[in-house]
Design a protein around this motif. Structure first.
Motif, PDB file in Angstrom:
ATOM      1  N   ILE A 289       0.933  -1.066   0.025  1.00  0.00           N
ATOM      2  CA  ILE A 289       0.119   0.446  -0.094  1.00  0.00           C
ATOM      3  C   ILE A 289       0.613   1.022  -0.066  1.00  0.00           C
ATOM      4  CG2 ILE A 289      -1.763   1.215   1.467  1.00  0.00           C
ATOM      5  CD1 ILE A 289      -3.082  -0.830  -0.537  1.00  0.00           C
ATOM      6  N   ALA A 290       2.099   1.390   1.249  1.00  0.00           N
ATOM      7  CA  ALA A 290       3.260   2.364   1.315  1.00  0.00           C
ATOM      8  C   ALA A 290       3.520   3.037  -0.181  1.00  0.00           C
ATOM      9  CB  ALA A 290       3.737   2.307   2.065  1.00  0.00           C
ATOM     10  N   GLN A 291       3.344   2.090  -1.130  1.00  0.00           N
ATOM     11  CA  GLN A 291       4.184   2.164  -2.869  1.00  0.00           C
ATOM     12  C   GLN A 291       3.178   3.055  -3.619  1.00  0.00           C
ATOM     13  OE1 GLN A 291       6.205  -1.794  -3.942  1.00  0.00           O
ATOM     14  NE2 GLN A 291       7.283  -2.277  -1.641  1.00  0.00           N
ATOM     15  N   LEU A 292       1.928   2.556  -3.393  1.00  0.00           N
ATOM     16  CA  LEU A 292       0.911   2.820  -4.237  1.00  0.00           C
ATOM     17  C   LEU A 292       1.716   4.402  -4.878  1.00  0.00           C
ATOM     18  CD1 LEU A 292      -2.606   1.758  -2.969  1.00  0.00           C
ATOM     19  CD2 LEU A 292      -0.593   0.739  -4.767  1.00  0.00           C
ATOM     20  N   ARG A 293       0.950   5.089  -6.067  1.00  0.00           N
ATOM     21  CA  ARG A 293       0.960   6.562  -6.502  1.00  0.00           C
ATOM     22  C   ARG A 293      -0.176   6.872  -6.562  1.00  0.00           C
ATOM     23  NH1 ARG A 293       5.508   5.524 -10.540  1.00  0.00           N
ATOM     24  NH2 ARG A 293       7.155   4.606  -9.469  1.00  0.00           N
ATOM     25  N   VAL A 294      -0.340   8.185  -6.392  1.00  0.00           N
ATOM     26  CA  VAL A 294      -1.810   8.971  -6.197  1.00  0.00           C
ATOM     27  C   VAL A 294      -1.598   8.367  -8.175  1.00  0.00           C
ATOM     28  CG1 VAL A 294      -2.369  11.554  -7.103  1.00  0.00           C
ATOM     29  CG2 VAL A 294      -1.325  10.370  -5.213  1.00  0.00           C
ATOM     30  N   GLY A 295      -3.054   8.811  -8.849  1.00  0.00           N
ATOM     31  CA  GLY A 295      -3.670   8.183  -9.978  1.00  0.00           C
ATOM     32  C   GLY A 295      -4.389   6.746 -10.113  1.00  0.00           C
ATOM     33  N   GLU A 296      -3.083   5.648  -9.757  1.00  0.00           N
ATOM     34  CA  GLU A 296      -3.549   4.590  -8.798  1.00  0.00           C
ATOM     35  C   GLU A 296      -5.355   4.194  -9.604  1.00  0.00           C
ATOM     36  OE1 GLU A 296      -1.934   2.350 -10.252  1.00  0.00           O
ATOM     37  OE2 GLU A 296       0.566   2.331  -9.676  1.00  0.00           O
ATOM     38  N   THR A 297      -5.906   3.609 -10.094  1.00  0.00           N
ATOM     39  CA  THR A 297      -6.878   2.862 -10.245  1.00  0.00           C
ATOM     40  C   THR A 297      -7.912   1.672  -9.064  1.00  0.00           C
ATOM     41  OG1 THR A 297      -7.877   4.226 -12.207  1.00  0.00           O
ATOM     42  CG2 THR A 297      -9.932   2.735 -11.540  1.00  0.00           C
ATOM     43  N   ALA A 298      -8.775   1.464  -8.398  1.00  0.00           N
ATOM     44  CA  ALA A 298      -9.085   0.564  -7.365  1.00  0.00           C
ATOM     45  C   ALA A 298     -10.367  -0.234  -8.089  1.00  0.00           C
ATOM     46  CB  ALA A 298      -8.843   1.313  -5.873  1.00  0.00           C
ATOM     47  N   ARG A 299     -10.406  -0.596  -7.738  1.00  0.00           N
ATOM     48  CA  ARG A 299     -11.614  -1.407  -8.275  1.00  0.00           C
ATOM     49  C   ARG A 299     -11.969  -2.307  -6.666  1.00  0.00           C
ATOM     50  NH1 ARG A 299     -13.153  -4.338 -13.018  1.00  0.00           N
ATOM     51  NH2 ARG A 299     -11.676  -3.672 -14.447  1.00  0.00           N
ATOM     52  N   ILE A 300     -13.337  -1.323  -6.445  1.00  0.00           N
ATOM     53  CA  ILE A 300     -13.603  -1.592  -5.238  1.00  0.00           C
ATOM     54  C   ILE A 300     -15.140  -2.834  -4.670  1.00  0.00           C
ATOM     55  CG2 ILE A 300     -14.664  -0.174  -2.927  1.00  0.00           C
ATOM     56  CD1 ILE A 300     -12.999   2.356  -3.965  1.00  0.00           C
ATOM     57  N   ASP A 301     -15.522  -3.689  -4.149  1.00  0.00           N
ATOM     58  CA  ASP A 301     -16.343  -3.864  -3.968  1.00  0.00           C
ATOM     59  C   ASP A 301     -17.140  -3.425  -2.606  1.00  0.00           C
ATOM     60  OD1 ASP A 301     -19.004  -5.619  -3.540  1.00  0.00           O
ATOM     61  OD2 ASP A 301     -17.241  -7.791  -2.874  1.00  0.00           O
ATOM     62  N   GLY A 302     -18.040  -3.364  -2.059  1.00  0.00           N
ATOM     63  CA  GLY A 302     -19.008  -2.856  -0.368  1.00  0.00           C
ATOM     64  C   GLY A 302     -19.688  -2.018  -0.530  1.00  0.00           C
ATOM     65  N   PRO A 303     -19.818  -1.085   0.030  1.00  0.00           N
ATOM     66  CA  PRO A 303     -19.717  -1.649   1.384  1.00  0.00           C
ATOM     67  C   PRO A 303     -20.133  -2.757   2.217  1.00  0.00           C
ATOM     68  CG  PRO A 303     -21.483   0.373   1.705  1.00  0.00           C
ATOM     69  CD  PRO A 303     -20.946  -0.213   0.040  1.00  0.00           C
ATOM     70  N   TYR A 304     -19.553  -3.215   3.263  1.00  0.00           N
ATOM     71  CA  TYR A 304     -20.551  -4.223   3.786  1.00  0.00           C
ATOM     72  C   TYR A 304     -19.916  -4.059   5.682  1.00  0.00           C
ATOM     73  CZ  TYR A 304     -19.560  -7.593  -0.134  1.00  0.00           C
ATOM     74  OH  TYR A 304     -19.833  -7.840  -1.720  1.00  0.00           O
ATOM     75  N   GLY A 305     -20.888  -4.450   6.246  1.00  0.00           N
ATOM     76  CA  GLY A 305     -20.693  -4.328   7.646  1.00  0.00           C
ATOM     77  C   GLY A 305     -21.748  -3.807   8.395  1.00  0.00           C
ATOM     78  N   THR A 306     -22.206  -4.233   9.937  1.00  0.00           N
ATOM     79  CA  THR A 306     -23.672  -3.889  10.978  1.00  0.00           C
ATOM     80  C   THR A 306     -23.256  -3.395  11.882  1.00  0.00           C
ATOM     81  OG1 THR A 306     -22.788  -6.175  12.090  1.00  0.00           O
ATOM     82  CG2 THR A 306     -23.996  -6.076   9.675  1.00  0.00           C
ATOM     83  N   LEU A 307     -22.061  -2.671  12.073  1.00  0.00           N
ATOM     84  CA  LEU A 307     -21.489  -1.612  13.049  1.00  0.00           C
ATOM     85  C   LEU A 307     -22.893  -0.760  13.482  1.00  0.00           C
ATOM     86  CD1 LEU A 307     -18.170  -1.884  13.147  1.00  0.00           C
ATOM     87  CD2 LEU A 307     -19.332  -2.967  14.764  1.00  0.00           C
ATOM     88  N   ASP A 308     -23.309  -0.500  12.176  1.00  0.00           N
ATOM     89  CA  ASP A 308     -23.644   0.923  12.912  1.00  0.00           C
ATOM     90  C   ASP A 308     -25.386   0.637  12.639  1.00  0.00           C
ATOM     91  OD1 ASP A 308     -24.321   3.439  12.139  1.00  0.00           O
ATOM     92  OD2 ASP A 308     -25.593   3.289  10.644  1.00  0.00           O
ATOM     93  N   ASP A 309     -25.382  -0.326  12.139  1.00  0.00           N
ATOM     94  CA  ASP A 309     -26.801  -1.209  12.713  1.00  0.00           C
ATOM     95  C   ASP A 309     -27.472  -1.684  14.057  1.00  0.00           C
ATOM     96  OD1 ASP A 309     -28.648  -0.953  10.061  1.00  0.00           O
ATOM     97  OD2 ASP A 309     -27.294  -3.081   9.748  1.00  0.00           O
ATOM     98  N   ARG A 310     -26.057  -2.085  14.642  1.00  0.00           N
ATOM     99  CA  ARG A 310     -26.032  -2.217  16.148  1.00  0.00           C
ATOM    100  C   ARG A 310     -25.754  -1.009  16.939  1.00  0.00           C
ATOM    101  NH1 ARG A 310     -25.899  -6.063  13.230  1.00  0.00           N
ATOM    102  NH2 ARG A 310     -27.883  -5.476  13.821  1.00  0.00           N
TER     103      ARG A 310
END
Length: 435
Positions: A289-310
């Motif tokens: 992660i620390a070696q990533l450069r600005v401008g890289e494109t990420a693929r994102i799956d989400g969001p997931y989670g239940t903490l807010d519901d709790r």
């Protein structure tokens, strides 16, 4: 406490273990002669196959199911059934023997599942490594030098191959497939799950949202903060983001970062279409992660989670909340704290092994200064009973719910500590990726 979550989780377990296999077992009961000596073995094999299909379906991460019970709970059932079905499948081979191609396809499926299960216990779970130090050291060595994140994901997908072998195994058994009601149900169950997984697999290339990396900031020696910005076409997805959620991200153009990896985010800004994550370099993926450069494109799956519901349930009940965070486990709780600090009595306790890891100390101190109902505490090194009793008054302890976030090893220790402090299990909630 958290009654709806436990109720829905109970229904999920019931469906997985009892309800789904029931129609096929009924079809077998009506179609097989009662004098058949192998009937119990056939029934066990049927249950094992349905559980195999269920395990595959859960691996597709249905978002509607995640919001009901949470991915960690789904993965626990996934793991439990995965191990249990191997036992049933083995008993099936002993109680209902076969030969030729029928035996070969069944044995191949079983041995692949055994190998994947053994590997997963070590490399996809902290259940063993969090409890056995020398085993953790060995696993970390192999993760660093051989079994990288992408290799692990692909090896886990061998379960699909194993299930296909078992599918062929059943199709070859003539006297079973002659039971028409069983044959139709068997094929329908199989096609539904195989189709769901095919759609899930195709989505990894075309269906996930995309965001550009707009900031890479080094917070500490092993902690990096990144900010991802979505284009305007993803506004609808951003509206689904909630405090305490997490994402699966991948960078398809970067070697060893092409497979999705889960991370909690520290904050998100729907108006600016940005999400901010802080990631510690613990594995081969996070280490890049620390070696990533600005401008890289990420693929994102989400969001997931239940903490807010709790948290919403707790808000409705008027309960106080004690947030116990270990290391980077603080990050999703920080997001929750920012949302609820003004409306709820919150005791936020952050435990780290080194003071330099308190990378959001100033932010939390500001939240505490601006919100009298938010109480922030730090613990360098291990949190003990004396420290906890000083931070959380008895009157709060007796009516509060405890939210934990951190590594599996840390949560094992915290659960023991809370038991010593007199906290009942029903007042403790946490999300974890391991089982």
């Amino acid at each position: 406490m958290l009654k709806s979550h436990h109720y829905l989780l109970g229904l999920f377990w019931s469906a997985a273990i009892f309800l789904l296999p029931l129609p096929l077992l009924q079809a077998l009961a009506l179609g097989l002669p009662s004098s058949s000596s192998a009937i119990l073995g056939i029934q066990l094999g049927t249950i094992a196959y349905i559980w195999m299909l269920f395990v595959i379906f859960v691996s597709t991460k249905p978002k509607w199911l995640d919001r009901l019970i949470g991915l960690p709970s789904m993965y626990f059932v996934h793991a439990f059934l995965g191990l249990s079905l191997i036992v049933l499948a083995y008993l099936h081979t002993k109680m209902s023997p076969s030969d030729g191609l029928i035996k070969l396809t069944g044995d191949l499926g079983l041995w692949i599942m055994i190998a994947v299960a053994a590997y997963s216990l070590l490399f996809l779970s902290d259940w063993l490594t969090a409890r056995v130090q020398f085993l953790r050291t060995i696993v970390r060595f192999f993760e660093k030098n051989l079994f990288h994140h992408e290799v692990t994901i692909w090896l886990h997908r061998l379960n699909i191959v194993a299930t296909f072998f078992v599918f062929i195994h059943v199709l070859l058994i003539g006297y079973i497939m002659q039971i028409q009601s069983f044959a139709w149900l068997f094929i329908l169950y199989s096609l539904f799950v195989f189709s769901a997984y095919t759609i899930f697999f195709i989505r990894k290339f075309r269906g996930y949202s995309r965001a550009n990396l707009v900031q890479v900031k080094h917070l500490a020696s092993r902690i990096t903060q990144i900010t991802l910005k979505f284009n305007s076409g993803h506004q609808r997805i951003l509206n689904n983001y909630r405090p305490g959620d997490y994402l699966f991200i991948a960078f398809r153009e970067i070697a060893d970062m092409k497979e999705l990896h889960p991370f909690s985010f520290v904050n998100f800004d729907a108006a600016a279409r940005e999400v901010t994550l802080a990631i510690r370099a613990d594995g081969d993926f996070s280490g890049r992660i620390a070696q990533l450069r600005v401008g890289e494109t990420a693929r994102i799956d989400g969001p997931y989670g239940t903490l807010d519901d709790r948290m919403r349930e707790l808000t409705a009940d008027g309960q106080s909340v004690v947030m116990l965070a270990g290391g980077t486990g603080a990050f999703p709780l920080i997001n929750l704290a920012m949302q609820y600090a003004s409306s709820k009595e919150i005791y936020f306790i952050w435990t780290v092994s080194d003071e330099k890891e308190l990378v959001y100390r100033q932010l939390l101190q500001k939240i505490a200064a601006d919100n009298p109902r938010f109480h922030y505490f730090e613990s360098i090194h291990r949190l003990n009973l004396q420290k906890l009793s000083q931070m959380v008054p008895n009157k709060v302890r007796d009516q509060a719910t405890f939210l934990m976030s951190g590594s599996n090893q840390m949560m094992i220790g915290y659960r023991g500590l809370l038991r010593q402090y007199g906290i009942r299990a029903r007042h403790i909630f946490y999300e974890k990726f391991n089982f």
